[in-house]
Design an enzyme around this catalytic site. Structure first.
Site, PDB file in Angstrom:
ATOM      1  N   LYS A  64       0.831  -1.208   0.000  1.00 55.44           N
ATOM      2  CA  LYS A  64       0.000   0.000   0.000  1.00 55.44           C
ATOM      3  C   LYS A  64       0.868   1.262   0.000  1.00 55.44           C
ATOM      4  CE  LYS A  64      -3.879  -2.285   2.348  1.00 55.44           C
ATOM      5  NZ  LYS A  64      -4.891  -2.157   3.431  1.00 55.44           N
ATOM      6  N   HIS A 111      -2.052  -5.485   1.404  1.00 54.80           N
ATOM      7  CA  HIS A 111      -3.324  -6.170   1.148  1.00 54.80           C
ATOM      8  C   HIS A 111      -3.036  -7.564   0.646  1.00 54.80           C
ATOM      9  CE1 HIS A 111      -7.243  -7.232  -0.498  1.00 54.80           C
ATOM     10  NE2 HIS A 111      -6.571  -7.685  -1.551  1.00 54.80           N
ATOM     11  N   ARG A 149       2.464  -6.811   9.346  1.00 58.60           N
ATOM     12  CA  ARG A 149       1.734  -5.713  10.001  1.00 58.60           C
ATOM     13  C   ARG A 149       2.162  -5.568  11.461  1.00 58.60           C
ATOM     14  NH1 ARG A 149      -4.142  -7.292   7.386  1.00 58.60           N
ATOM     15  NH2 ARG A 149      -4.096  -5.888   5.594  1.00 58.60           N
ATOM     16  N   TYR A 196     -12.243  -2.536  -3.305  1.00 58.50           N
ATOM     17  CA  TYR A 196     -12.777  -2.563  -1.930  1.00 58.50           C
ATOM     18  C   TYR A 196     -14.305  -2.448  -1.923  1.00 58.50           C
ATOM     19  CZ  TYR A 196      -8.212  -2.493   0.411  1.00 58.50           C
ATOM     20  OH  TYR A 196      -6.965  -2.824   0.896  1.00 58.50           O
ATOM     21  N   GLU A 221      -9.526 -10.184  -7.888  1.00 61.18           N
ATOM     22  CA  GLU A 221      -8.577  -9.091  -7.656  1.00 61.18           C
ATOM     23  C   GLU A 221      -7.390  -9.164  -8.621  1.00 61.18           C
ATOM     24  OE1 GLU A 221      -7.716  -9.515  -3.490  1.00 61.18           O
ATOM     25  OE2 GLU A 221      -9.699  -8.804  -2.888  1.00 61.18           O
ATOM     26  N   THR A 270      -5.537  -7.536  10.774  1.00 61.76           N
ATOM     27  CA  THR A 270      -5.786  -6.315   9.996  1.00 61.76           C
ATOM     28  C   THR A 270      -5.140  -5.075  10.614  1.00 61.76           C
ATOM     29  OG1 THR A 270      -7.847  -7.217   9.142  1.00 61.76           O
ATOM     30  CG2 THR A 270      -7.614  -4.830   9.069  1.00 61.76           C
ATOM     31  N   ASN A 306      -1.945  -0.044   7.079  1.00 56.77           N
ATOM     32  CA  ASN A 306      -1.442  -1.360   7.508  1.00 56.77           C
ATOM     33  C   ASN A 306      -0.617  -2.064   6.433  1.00 56.77           C
ATOM     34  OD1 ASN A 306      -3.475  -1.992   5.790  1.00 56.77           O
ATOM     35  ND2 ASN A 306      -4.690  -3.164   7.252  1.00 56.77           N
ATOM     36  N   PHE A 327     -15.151   3.607   7.311  1.00 62.43           N
ATOM     37  CA  PHE A 327     -13.763   3.837   6.900  1.00 62.43           C
ATOM     38  C   PHE A 327     -13.574   3.813   5.382  1.00 62.43           C
ATOM     39  CE2 PHE A 327     -14.319  -0.718   7.733  1.00 62.43           C
ATOM     40  CZ  PHE A 327     -13.808  -1.295   6.577  1.00 62.43           C
ATOM     41  N   ARG A 344      -1.772 -14.463   4.041  1.00 66.95           N
ATOM     42  CA  ARG A 344      -2.542 -13.814   5.119  1.00 66.95           C
ATOM     43  C   ARG A 344      -1.845 -14.021   6.469  1.00 66.95           C
ATOM     44  NH1 ARG A 344      -6.902 -10.319   3.956  1.00 66.95           N
ATOM     45  NH2 ARG A 344      -7.595 -10.826   6.059  1.00 66.95           N
TER      46      ARG A 344
HETATM   47  P1  DAT Z   1      -7.860  -6.946   5.537  1.00 66.93           P
HETATM   48  O1  DAT Z   1      -7.036  -5.905   4.827  1.00 66.93           O
HETATM   49  O2  DAT Z   1      -7.118  -7.549   6.698  1.00 66.93           O
HETATM   50  O3  DAT Z   1      -8.442  -7.978   4.610  1.00 66.93           O
HETATM   51  P2  DAT Z   1     -10.531  -5.797   5.669  1.00 66.93           P
HETATM   52  O4  DAT Z   1     -10.795  -6.434   4.342  1.00 66.93           O
HETATM   53  O5  DAT Z   1     -11.502  -6.045   6.763  1.00 66.93           O
HETATM   54  O6  DAT Z   1      -9.078  -6.169   6.213  1.00 66.93           O
HETATM   55  O7  DAT Z   1     -10.450  -4.214   5.482  1.00 66.93           O
HETATM   56  C1  DAT Z   1      -9.817  -3.647   4.356  1.00 66.93           C
HETATM   57  C2  DAT Z   1      -8.938  -2.509   4.798  1.00 66.93           C
HETATM   58  O8  DAT Z   1      -9.752  -1.462   5.329  1.00 66.93           O
HETATM   59  C3  DAT Z   1      -7.989  -2.870   5.940  1.00 66.93           C
HETATM   60  O9  DAT Z   1      -6.784  -3.402   5.462  1.00 66.93           O
HETATM   61  C4  DAT Z   1      -7.791  -1.543   6.632  1.00 66.93           C
HETATM   62  C5  DAT Z   1      -9.097  -0.839   6.426  1.00 66.93           C
HETATM   63  N1  DAT Z   1      -9.985  -0.951   7.587  1.00 66.93           N
HETATM   64  C6  DAT Z   1     -10.760  -2.010   7.920  1.00 66.93           C
HETATM   65  N2  DAT Z   1     -11.457  -1.792   9.037  1.00 66.93           N
HETATM   66  C7  DAT Z   1     -11.110  -0.530   9.436  1.00 66.93           C
HETATM   67  C8  DAT Z   1     -11.473   0.300  10.533  1.00 66.93           C
HETATM   68  N3  DAT Z   1     -12.369  -0.100  11.443  1.00 66.93           N
HETATM   69  N4  DAT Z   1     -10.886   1.524  10.616  1.00 66.93           N
HETATM   70  C9  DAT Z   1      -9.996   1.941   9.692  1.00 66.93           C
HETATM   71  N5  DAT Z   1      -9.613   1.214   8.629  1.00 66.93           N
HETATM   72  C10 DAT Z   1     -10.156  -0.015   8.513  1.00 66.93           C
HETATM   73 MG    MG Z   2      -9.909  -7.858   3.143  1.00 67.38          MG
END
Ligand code: DAT
Ligand code: MG
Length: 150
Positions: A9, A115, A102, A49, A126, A91, A112, A57, A85
């Site tokens: 990222k 991805h 992370r 996304y 994707e 996350t 973080n 968010f 993963r």
């Molecule tokens: P991951 O990236 O572990 O698959 P995710 O798909 O739930 O996590 O979310 C996508 C991204 O969105 C994640 O990498 C960071 C951001 N994100 C998720 N939940 C969040 C939150 N509560 N506050 C801020 N950013 C968040």
């Molecule tokens: Mg995800």
């Protein structure tokens, strides 16, 4: 063999962490079959996304992902999706175990670093978003034959 989409990222690129993060995946044994630096559009970030649309968010996530270049990678290996993963960790950086990407490089929730696709269906979708026909290469590595003998 599985393939997965990994994105380094904008925070990873801005913090000059492309090398250290890529090293985590390479040394585990994943094979880089596609890789490019990309400045992604709002549209691509929103599609990627799309499952998170409407969450609090989401807008910040899309603007973060388009704020600077990302490195898109297609990685291949045995159980590549779940292996990546695990290497990434939870996350939020504050929750991610030490020893994970992370967990070792950040403490933020949203910034973080990385991805990774979370299922075979997500990986296929994707990879199709980030790589065009011909940009994912097939080539041999010497240990492919060792793996086949396992
Ligand atoms: P991951 O990236 O572990 O698959 P995710 O798909 O739930 O996590 O979310 C996508 C991204 O969105 C994640 O990498 C960071 C951001 N994100 C998720 N939940 C969040 C939150 N509560 N506050 C801020 N950013 C968040
Ligand atoms: Mg995800």
């Amino acid at each position: 063999m599985e393939r997965t989409l990994i994105l380094l990222k904008p925070d990873a690129v801005q913090r000059r962490l492309i090398g250290p993060i890529l090293e985590r995946f390479e040394r585990k044994g994943l094979k880089v079959v596609g890789m490019k630096l990309m400045q992604i559009s709002d549209e691509l970030a929103a599609t990627h996304y799309g499952d998170h649309k409407g969450k609090p968010f989401y807008d910040g996530l899309v603007s973060f992902m388009t704020s600077a270049p990302v490195v898109a990678m297609a990685l291949e290996g045995n159980k590549a999706i779940s292996v990546c993963r695990k290497l990434m960790g939870a996350t939020f950086g504050c929750d991610a175990e030490a020893g994970t990407i992370r967990g070792d490089f950040g403490i933020s929730n949203g910034f973080n670093l990385v991805h990774g696709s979370d299922s075979p269906e997500a990986a296929e979708r994707e990879l199709g978003l980030f790589f065009n026909e011909g940009e994912i290469l097939e080539y041999g590595l010497i240990d492919d034959s060792w793996n086949a003998a396992e």
